[in-house]
Design an enzyme around this catalytic site. Structure first.
Site, PDB file in Angstrom:
ATOM      1  N   GLY A  43       0.544  -1.096  -0.083  1.00 53.35           N
ATOM      2  CA  GLY A  43       0.037  -0.049  -0.035  1.00 53.35           C
ATOM      3  C   GLY A  43       0.798   0.942  -0.116  1.00 53.35           C
ATOM      4  O   GLY A  43       0.312   2.358  -0.553  1.00 53.35           O
ATOM      5  N   ASP A  99       0.685   3.343   4.264  1.00 51.33           N
ATOM      6  CA  ASP A  99      -0.084   4.057   3.728  1.00 51.33           C
ATOM      7  C   ASP A  99      -1.198   4.441   4.567  1.00 51.33           C
ATOM      8  O   ASP A  99      -1.896   5.536   4.564  1.00 51.33           O
ATOM      9  CB  ASP A  99      -1.014   3.332   2.683  1.00 51.33           C
ATOM     10  CG  ASP A  99      -1.471   1.823   3.122  1.00 51.33           C
ATOM     11  OD1 ASP A  99      -1.115   1.442   4.252  1.00 51.33           O
ATOM     12  OD2 ASP A  99      -2.082   1.061   2.216  1.00 51.33           O
ATOM     13  N   ASP A 102      -4.925   2.521  10.965  1.00 48.40           N
ATOM     14  CA  ASP A 102      -6.167   2.262  11.482  1.00 48.40           C
ATOM     15  C   ASP A 102      -6.311   1.747  12.904  1.00 48.40           C
ATOM     16  O   ASP A 102      -6.385   2.325  13.877  1.00 48.40           O
ATOM     17  CB  ASP A 102      -7.341   1.682  10.532  1.00 48.40           C
ATOM     18  CG  ASP A 102      -6.987   0.524  10.059  1.00 48.40           C
ATOM     19  OD1 ASP A 102      -6.085  -0.310  10.656  1.00 48.40           O
ATOM     20  OD2 ASP A 102      -7.565  -0.044   8.934  1.00 48.40           O
ATOM     21  N   LYS A 130      -6.632   6.860  10.774  1.00 53.65           N
ATOM     22  CA  LYS A 130      -8.104   6.363  10.794  1.00 53.65           C
ATOM     23  C   LYS A 130      -8.183   6.202  12.363  1.00 53.65           C
ATOM     24  O   LYS A 130      -8.246   5.190  12.885  1.00 53.65           O
ATOM     25  CB  LYS A 130      -8.447   5.298  10.092  1.00 53.65           C
ATOM     26  CG  LYS A 130     -10.039   5.309   9.756  1.00 53.65           C
ATOM     27  CD  LYS A 130     -10.404   4.245   9.082  1.00 53.65           C
ATOM     28  CE  LYS A 130      -9.965   4.182   7.568  1.00 53.65           C
ATOM     29  NZ  LYS A 130     -10.755   2.939   6.834  1.00 53.65           N
ATOM     30  N   PHE A 151     -14.015   3.062   4.206  1.00 50.14           N
ATOM     31  CA  PHE A 151     -13.216   2.522   3.314  1.00 50.14           C
ATOM     32  C   PHE A 151     -12.711   3.287   2.353  1.00 50.14           C
ATOM     33  O   PHE A 151     -13.544   3.761   1.663  1.00 50.14           O
ATOM     34  CB  PHE A 151     -13.965   1.175   2.897  1.00 50.14           C
ATOM     35  CG  PHE A 151     -12.894   0.201   2.163  1.00 50.14           C
ATOM     36  CD1 PHE A 151     -11.928  -0.398   3.085  1.00 50.14           C
ATOM     37  CD2 PHE A 151     -13.012   0.193   0.716  1.00 50.14           C
ATOM     38  CE1 PHE A 151     -10.865  -1.198   2.308  1.00 50.14           C
ATOM     39  CE2 PHE A 151     -11.904  -0.727   0.037  1.00 50.14           C
ATOM     40  CZ  PHE A 151     -11.143  -1.327   0.869  1.00 50.14           C
ATOM     41  N   VAL A 152     -11.098   3.560   2.194  1.00 45.69           N
ATOM     42  CA  VAL A 152     -10.620   4.412   1.061  1.00 45.69           C
ATOM     43  C   VAL A 152      -9.799   3.592   0.014  1.00 45.69           C
ATOM     44  O   VAL A 152      -9.309   2.579   0.410  1.00 45.69           O
ATOM     45  CB  VAL A 152     -10.029   5.547   1.581  1.00 45.69           C
ATOM     46  CG1 VAL A 152     -11.137   6.318   2.356  1.00 45.69           C
ATOM     47  CG2 VAL A 152      -8.999   5.140   2.537  1.00 45.69           C
ATOM     48  N   ARG A 164      -5.013   0.705  -6.957  1.00 42.39           N
ATOM     49  CA  ARG A 164      -3.686   1.577  -6.304  1.00 42.39           C
ATOM     50  C   ARG A 164      -3.169   2.592  -7.137  1.00 42.39           C
ATOM     51  O   ARG A 164      -2.487   3.585  -6.672  1.00 42.39           O
ATOM     52  CB  ARG A 164      -2.612   0.600  -6.088  1.00 42.39           C
ATOM     53  CG  ARG A 164      -2.742  -0.694  -5.282  1.00 42.39           C
ATOM     54  CD  ARG A 164      -1.554  -1.594  -4.841  1.00 42.39           C
ATOM     55  NE  ARG A 164      -1.915  -2.807  -4.273  1.00 42.39           N
ATOM     56  CZ  ARG A 164      -1.797  -2.821  -2.868  1.00 42.39           C
ATOM     57  NH1 ARG A 164      -1.715  -1.636  -2.244  1.00 42.39           N
ATOM     58  NH2 ARG A 164      -2.400  -3.985  -2.349  1.00 42.39           N
TER      59      ARG A 164
END
Length: 174
Positions: A43, A99, A102, A130, A151-152, A164
């Site tokens: 990511g 990236d 969370d 997050k 959710f991104v 991506r």
């Protein structure tokens, strides 16, 4: 998902502007230090590439691959190391780049791993934070953007194995 409307949360221009700011700050903070940037794949590869081009101090770069999501939208809570840190990082000032943070489980796991290998210091740098999802007490040292619990995808973040390559951060509206 393609039939749903994209909701752009962070534009490419905003990302570019913030990455330049962070690169400048990191360069100041690591002046005279032995910097090792550890990018967590997959990511963070786009973010890391853009970020390190803004860092002006000598920088060694390595990659580590972990997995906690599988193909879903939620972390499994279990960390699998796919490819470990490729270099001897003893004595380096390590900056872990990811990236998104969370739950904090992955970042905490990697931070402890780096510390156990004798790094002189360990800091964290994330594109997205997050905070609402945090289950581990960890705060990124550098962060581009705080985001809500949605959710991104885009700019390195994926859904399945796709998206991506999109140059901005978005989610889908219901």
């Amino acid at each position: 998902m393609d039939n749903k409307k994209k909701n752009i949360l962070i534009t490419k221009d905003k990302i570019d502007e913030r990455v330049i700011q962070l690169g400048t700050q990191i360069s100041k903070d690591y002046l005279g230090k032995k910097l090792y940037v550890l990018s967590l794949l997959r990511g963070s590869f786009i973010y890391t590439a853009d970020l390190v081009r803004q860092i002006t101090v000598p920088t060694k770069i390595g990659f580590m691959t972990t997995s906690s999501y599988g193909a879903g939208e939620e972390s499994t809570g279990s960390i699998n190391v796919i490819n470990d840190i490729p270099d001897n990082i003893e004595g380096f000032d390590v900056l872990i780049v990811d990236d998104i943070v969370d739950t904090g489980i992955t970042m905490n796991f990697v931070k402890l791993r780096v510390q156990s290998l004798g790094a002189a210091s360990v800091k964290t740098c994330v594109l997205l934070n997050k905070l609402e999802r945090r289950t581990i007490d960890i705060t990124p040292d550098y962060c581009c953007f705080d985001i809500p619990d949605v959710f991104v995808v885009g700019y390195g973040l994926n859904y399945g194995d796709y998206y991506r390559n999109i140059p901005y951060i978005f989610n889908w509206e219901e």
